[in-house]
Design an enzyme around this catalytic site. Structure first.
Site, PDB file in Angstrom:
ATOM      1  N   LYS A  65      -2.131  47.241  24.197  1.00 27.94           N
ATOM      2  CA  LYS A  65      -3.085  47.796  25.132  1.00 27.94           C
ATOM      3  C   LYS A  65      -2.984  49.191  25.843  1.00 27.94           C
ATOM      4  O   LYS A  65      -3.676  49.865  25.944  1.00 27.94           O
ATOM      5  CB  LYS A  65      -3.905  46.748  25.965  1.00 27.94           C
ATOM      6  CG  LYS A  65      -4.278  45.183  25.251  1.00 27.94           C
ATOM      7  CD  LYS A  65      -4.140  44.167  26.334  1.00 27.94           C
ATOM      8  CE  LYS A  65      -4.599  42.790  25.572  1.00 27.94           C
ATOM      9  NZ  LYS A  65      -4.330  41.772  26.452  1.00 27.94           N
ATOM     10  N   GLY A  99     -10.284  42.663  27.735  1.00 27.96           N
ATOM     11  CA  GLY A  99     -11.552  41.673  27.218  1.00 27.96           C
ATOM     12  C   GLY A  99     -12.700  42.341  27.792  1.00 27.96           C
ATOM     13  O   GLY A  99     -13.204  43.310  27.458  1.00 27.96           O
TER      14      GLY A  99
END
Lengths: 424, 424
Positions: free
Chosen positions: A193, A122
């Site tokens: 990720k 994020g």
């Protein structure tokens, strides 16, 4: 124009003056493709269409921001934008982890940038830190809490003694976890990720299909408490390590020392440790999801792209940190070739000599015991838990040992195995 | 060619292949000016001179790396390099904090870059994070442990109950602290770094002379322990906060909640928290000093400069994050205008009514008490310590209150006052 799309629009509007003072020019949302307008946004006169390709093919637009998600229409949008000579900013980890090699090759051929800071952790600028801030280093390893839902569940289990199922139900009610929580709790989201982080750290192509992925669904509060008794905490980590034999790429529950900063990252927060040969250990912490934290990364990418619109493409920061034609063929190791320490929990019959048999099986495979807890009090089912920490050993030897342990009459049910990392 | 110069040379040599794969070209140390060659370095055929201006005026050189320190010859070197049209990379926090406005103006006029990531928090890429990674945000505040020596001292005081003087002597013996420790323990070094961070965060000129600076020399182990009893830890923080009235810029010992990550940054390590309106709280952790951690930042800057050698100067990241002609005139507030909560420790005579007098003095100035510890047991000198935490109040009101408290016959000696921040 979902959560992140709305957040991106709102941050660009609210901070337009601040952003222009930084970027040296204004950044305008020229057109939006959305099925539904996000109700948090005041669009003013910004044109909206329900045809995403109307935006992608709009000759007035320099940068396409893809916040659709998934690998379907999002992939088409990104590839068509590149084909049209437009730069792309995306928050789409699945797309980059699975199709990134193809996308970056297309982008290099067209001389455009594909920026994807928001795809990992994020609002934490971890891709920028790895790709630019630590560019002097050989990166030895990366270890991160990169799924907020999983970390929320583990934090609640530890702090409040709640069960996995109980916390998951609450996380779903709070909107932290999807109705189908598989991507979060089975580690798939984290593996997307981690795949991206590993490529940037080591200069290897994206290889999501080689990542080892293990979820947190089998963890019990007993394991959480035993870990604590040994001075550790259990976190769901993505770990990428460079060894002489190859790169490790693995997501699994992990015991880490309780005093490490990473062990003290709680709730939905994310954090990534990066170890480089010059800098040593560094850590990056922040919100890993949510409308505006993710928008923070999306907008930072937009500003970066704006700044380098006129740059010679050969002088830009390469997508995967290393020049596209200089990626390494360092292999990703199968998990059997990974070496870690282990936490083992066995349910033993309360008979003399069981511990000796366990110790013999381990020792015959070269596995040294570091510490051990054997509960004195018998449990209701007549079984005695034996919990031990081992020194580092190859996973394949541990697999052999566990098979031998589970074959003992004295051991009931499967052996619980959790990997242990010191992160030093 | 001292500690950082040697580290920079060694990292450039050792990781030359990795760096070239990232930067897309090799980076060569063309010439070194040094009084003494660093014994950790194998210089090979690299030319060495003892005339620093021979390097600065060498027409073959694109980038000058200034690792001299201080504001004397270092300032001359940097300004001459700029005048010669060369880019500059420096680790010199005092030079940037005190003379940065002049240096950046000269650089903008000549169209060259001055990069200074290594000047704050060593290997942590905090300047890049603030200036680029969080560029979408209005930065609300920055709070950091940005002096390793001070943090080592406070960590030892808390963990081992040692006195300030005792730990300082050890730090000097270990080489963490200078023979004259003033810059470290009085907060001057931290104020240099905070000045730089605040300018980048808020887009204001560098104003080192407006920073409030208070050291850690008066802290006692009693204060460390009382803080712990309240659920806090004492850290020597640099804090920059944007308020409607102006910017706060202050270095002082600070009580912060013990569960914050920043409270758990121990030993010589550094960490900086940054709070932005979109991203929320983020944290960056790593080694704040040392040969190779600092070299990691120096070399990252060199790579950045190399990448943008051919860029239009107007498209580069501005030195202070915001375009040079768009800096803000937001004033730096005098410390009397800062609002914080406080920890107060008073030595009171053991008489009835003292606590009532203390409470009255505070309440008359609008200062609310949040919690209080009054020791039951009289100490050897017949004095009873009263320790209390207040709610937030303007510093000038607290100054009034402390003057009134110290004027009481019932209170012996000065009142110990430490600011408290929640960092949320």
């Amino acid at each position: 124009m979902g959560t992140v799309g709305g957040g991106t629009f709102n941050v660009l509007q609210r901070n337009a003056a601040e952003i222009a003072r930084r970027a040296g020019r204004g950044i305008e949302v020229a057109q939006i493709a959305a099925r539904h307008v996000n109700p948090t946004c005041d669009l003013g006169s910004t044109p909206v269409t329900d045809d995403v390709f109307a935006v992608v093919n709009n000759p007035e637009i320099d940068i396409i921001v893809e916040l659709i998600g998934g690998s379907g229409v999002a992939k088409e949008v990104v590839l068509q934008a590149i084909a049209n000579g437009k730069h792309v900013v995306t928050a789409n980890k699945a797309l980059i982890a699975v199709h990134g090699n193809e996308i970056f090759q297309a982008a290099v051929e067209k001389g455009v940038m594909v920026a994807f800071e928001a795809s990992v952790a994020g609002g934490i600028p971890i891709i920028k830190a790895l790709r630019e801030g630590l560019a002097a280093n050989q990166i030895d390893w990366v270890a991160g809490i990169i799924n907020g839902t999983g970390n929320f569940i583990l934090t609640e289990m530890r702090e409040k003694g709640r069960t996995f199922e109980d916390v998951l139900a609450e996380a779903q009610a709070l909107g932290y976890a999807e109705a189908d929580p598989t991507f979060d709790v089975e580690g798939i989201d984290a593996a997307h990720k981690l795949t991206i982080l590993a490529s940037i750290a080591f200069g290897i192509p994206l290889q999501f299909d080689r990542a080892y992925t293990e979820g947190i669904t089998r963890l019990t509060t007993a394991d959480v408490n035993y870990a604590e008794a040994f001075g550790y905490r259990i976190k769901h980590l993505g770990i990428a390590r460079r060894t002489e034999k190859g790169a490790e790429l693995r997501v699994h529950p992990t015991l880490i020392p309780a005093h490490r900063l990473l062990a003290n990252v709680n709730g939905v927060m994310n954090a990534v440790m990066v170890n480089g040969d010059a800098v040593g250990s560094t850590l990056y912490y922040g919100a890993g999801a949510g409308a505006e934290p993710t928008a923070s990364a999306v907008v930072a990418d937009i500003i970066d792209v704006v700044r380098t619109l006129t740059t010679d493409p050969n002088n830009r920061v390469p997508h995967l940190a290393f020049q596209a034609d200089l990626l390494s063929d360092l292999p990703v190791l199968p998990v059997e070739q990974v070496e870690t320490a282990y936490y083992l929990r066995l349910q033993a019959q309360d008979r003399p000599g069981v511990l000796a048999k366990v110790a013999t099986i381990l020792s015959e495979r070269g596995i040294n015991i570091e510490s051990i807890i054997q509960k004195e009090v018998e449990e209701q089912d007549g079984l005695v838990p034996i919990i031990l920490l081992t020194h580092r050993v190859l996973e394949q030897h541990m697999n052999d040992a566990i098979a031998a342990l589970e074959a003992l009459d004295d051991i009931a049910g499967p052996v619980m195995r959790i990997r242990v990392e010191q992160l030093n």
